[in-house]
Enzyme design. Structure first.
Site, mmCIF file in Angstrom:
data_model
loop_
_atom_site.group_PDB
_atom_site.id
_atom_site.type_symbol
_atom_site.label_atom_id
_atom_site.label_comp_id
_atom_site.label_asym_id
_atom_site.label_seq_id
_atom_site.Cartn_x
_atom_site.Cartn_y
_atom_site.Cartn_z
ATOM 1 N N PHE A 26 -2.338 5.518 -2.986
ATOM 2 C CA PHE A 26 -1.949 5.861 -4.367
ATOM 3 C C PHE A 26 -1.613 4.683 -5.072
ATOM 4 O O PHE A 26 -1.155 3.593 -4.506
ATOM 5 C CB PHE A 26 -0.600 6.854 -4.207
ATOM 6 C CG PHE A 26 -1.228 8.124 -3.937
ATOM 7 C CD1 PHE A 26 -1.470 8.507 -2.676
ATOM 8 C CD2 PHE A 26 -1.029 9.315 -4.678
ATOM 9 C CE1 PHE A 26 -1.864 9.791 -2.247
ATOM 10 C CE2 PHE A 26 -1.244 10.624 -4.556
ATOM 11 C CZ PHE A 26 -1.787 10.785 -3.521
ATOM 12 N N ASN A 36 4.240 1.337 2.446
ATOM 13 C CA ASN A 36 5.220 2.124 1.729
ATOM 14 C C ASN A 36 4.714 3.578 2.124
ATOM 15 O O ASN A 36 3.851 3.989 1.508
ATOM 16 C CB ASN A 36 5.287 1.675 0.387
ATOM 17 C CG ASN A 36 7.026 1.881 0.033
ATOM 18 O OD1 ASN A 36 7.639 2.449 0.403
ATOM 19 N ND2 ASN A 36 6.852 0.891 -1.032
ATOM 20 N N LEU A 51 0.882 -1.133 -0.001
ATOM 21 C CA LEU A 51 -0.025 -0.129 -0.024
ATOM 22 C C LEU A 51 0.819 1.147 0.048
ATOM 23 O O LEU A 51 1.822 1.427 0.872
ATOM 24 C CB LEU A 51 -0.813 -0.116 1.238
ATOM 25 C CG LEU A 51 -1.871 -0.923 1.584
ATOM 26 C CD1 LEU A 51 -2.521 -1.287 2.643
ATOM 27 C CD2 LEU A 51 -2.701 -1.395 0.251
ATOM 28 N N ASP A 52 0.782 1.990 -0.833
ATOM 29 C CA ASP A 52 1.652 3.237 -1.015
ATOM 30 C C ASP A 52 0.855 4.496 -0.536
ATOM 31 O O ASP A 52 -0.568 4.725 -1.052
ATOM 32 C CB ASP A 52 1.855 3.456 -2.653
ATOM 33 C CG ASP A 52 2.801 2.484 -3.272
ATOM 34 O OD1 ASP A 52 3.522 1.810 -2.337
ATOM 35 O OD2 ASP A 52 3.026 2.541 -4.442
ATOM 36 N N VAL A 53 1.269 4.867 0.551
ATOM 37 C CA VAL A 53 0.333 6.074 1.368
ATOM 38 C C VAL A 53 0.928 7.288 1.326
ATOM 39 O O VAL A 53 2.123 7.376 1.686
ATOM 40 C CB VAL A 53 0.205 5.279 2.922
ATOM 41 C CG1 VAL A 53 -0.607 6.148 3.563
ATOM 42 C CG2 VAL A 53 -0.417 3.762 2.628
#
Lengths: 258, 205
Positions: A142, A172, A129-131
């Site tokens: 994102f 992430n 999970l790109d946060v």
């Protein structure tokens, strides 16, 4: 008690090894196989490879590279980047990379994740999970390598993934990526409290103390880092390094006994 | 011939890769003739217990493996789910296991502890040796291995336990009953420790 896992994350771009800052300005570091060789000799706990262009530029998954890695490295290996189909996963697992990390496709198609977990087992399927924090301090998810705001709430989405049965969740932090200012402990703590599955913290690590905080304060199961293992000194000279296993063991056992 | 049994589950390539690295050729196969002629067998596996038994059944492998392992005493190493399939049954499913060893496969229960223990148990863990199995001959000091599992094996006969580990509580991470060996962890993902263990399996049995 599981020994805390300390995982170098290697970013790939056009078959080169790169490192980003806040998901931007990929700096070329060299041949990824050289780095892999050093990490293998250091007996690192695990390696994660992320191809940062595979999804945004619709590039092919670097199967040949992964094959070369799997033939020489006998440690847990994970790959993420551009994975869209069950066939992609099947080929990667067959090569000997036992974990895939799915990002953009997870937001688009949860049924795909469900089916992947069913076919290949929880432990083979991780989601990253790109946060990023927005102007109001709210966390948002994102996709497309940090290019697209999905407007989803990372915690709510992570709970769904937990229910579906993914084996691991990697968080992430886009804001912390490459900054070496420490992990976003608030985010990691919220995530670890919300899900049953192991959480991998990523983004911002600079020191062993950062690892300790992510694991012992925020509840992460594993810690990942990029810059810390590929740069040296304040001028960010390229130097592949990893702490000695004996030092890591001593560090964590000292922290655990406190 | 060393055969890594291909029953449609798990990460077979990395076992073959490690065997090649330590100097042994192997075949990944479900072919009955090949398995019949094997001098060593490896049953790997990642996935669910019932799926594992079902896949063995569908490929007609159960009678063949019973003959090879129980009558001909061909050495076999079960890895992860492979080890669990050797037991009588598992809390993960309803199908009967191969019952080669008097043991059961049990689900980790993390609700009984105050501390958070994520399931699956994923990561490196130290192991303690019990007895003197040739599988562990000249093992490096403080051996540690990579685990990924949500269920663990509990042996009825403690003298068949050759390794134990600790996660939530102590559990049996390795067993041996004559030619039948099982390990819960992944030697093929455990650096020099795994290479040593697989070398021992190849040369001491």
């Amino acid at each position: 008690m599981a020994i805390p896992r300390v995982i170098p994350v290697l970013l790939l771009k056009n078959a080169g090894l790169v490192k980003t800052v806040q998901f931007k300005e990929p700096k070329y570091l060299g041949d990824p196989l050289n780095a892999v060789k050093i990490f293998n000799e250091k007996e690192v706990d695990e390696l994660i490879f992320l191809d940062i262009l595979a999804t945004p530029e619709k590039r092919a998954i670097p199967f040949e590279f992964l094959k070369e890695v799997a033939e020489e490295c006998f440690m847990p290996l994970a790959y993420g980047g551009g994975i869209k189909t069950l066939e992609d996963i099947r080929v990667i697992l067959k090569i000997g990379i036992e974990k895939v990390i799915i990002n953009s496709q997870a937001y688009k198609d949860l049924d795909f994740i469900r089916e992947a977990v069913y076919q290949f087992g929880s432990s083979s399927i991780a989601v990253s999970l790109d946060v990023k924090k927005n102007f109001w301090g709210k966390y948002e998810l994102f996709s497309e390598g940090g290019r697209t705001n999905t407007k989803k709430d990372p915690i709510v989405f992570a709970k769904e993934l937990d229910t579906i049965g993914v084996g691991e969740i990697m968080i992430n932090s886009i804001d912390r990526d490459g900054t070496m200012k420490g992990y976003d402990l608030d985010l990691i703590a919220k995530m670890s409290a919300a899900v049953q599955v192991p959480v991998i913290a990523c983004g911002g690590a600079a020191t062993l103390d950062d690892f300790d905080k992510a694991i012992n304060q925020a509840g992460a199961s594993a810690v990942a880092a990029g810059s810390m293992f590929v740069f040296h000194g304040k001028h960010r000279a390229v130097l592949i390094s990893y702490p000695e296993q004996a030092d890591l063991k001593q560090f964590f056992s000292k922290k655990a006994s406190k | 011939m060393i055969v890594i049994i291909d029953y449609g589950l798990g990460n077979l390539g990395s076992i073959k890769n490690m065997l090649r690295k330590i100097g042994f050729d192997s075949e990944i196969s479900a072919d009955h003739n090949l398995i019949q002629s094997a001098t060593k067998l490896i049953l790997p596996g990642v996935g669910a217990f019932d799926q594992g038994m079902k896949n063995l059944e569908e490929r007609g492998l159960i009678p063949l493996l019973n003959k090879k392992v129980l009558e001909e005493k061909t050495p076999i190493l079960g890895i992860c789910l492979g080890m669990q399939l050797f037991t009588n049954k598992s809390e993960e499913g309803t199908l009967k296991g191969l019952s080669w060893i008097d043991a059961e496969t049990i689900k980790f229960d993390s609700t009984k502890t105050d501390k958070k223990f994520p399931i699956p148990h994923m990561g490196w863990e130290y192991v303690s040796e019990k007895g003197n199995s040739p599988l562990l001959q000249d093992m490096y000091e403080e051996p540690k291995f990579y685990f990924v599992h949500s269920y663990y094996v509990k042996c009825k006969n403690s003298d068949e336990v050759i390794l134990t580990s600790d996660y939530i509580h102590e559990f049996d991470s390795g067993f041996q009953k004559e030619n039948i060996l099982g390990v819960q962890f992944h030697p093929e993902k455990s650096h020099k420790y795994g290479m040593k263990l697989l070398t021992n399996f190849m040369t001491n049995f």
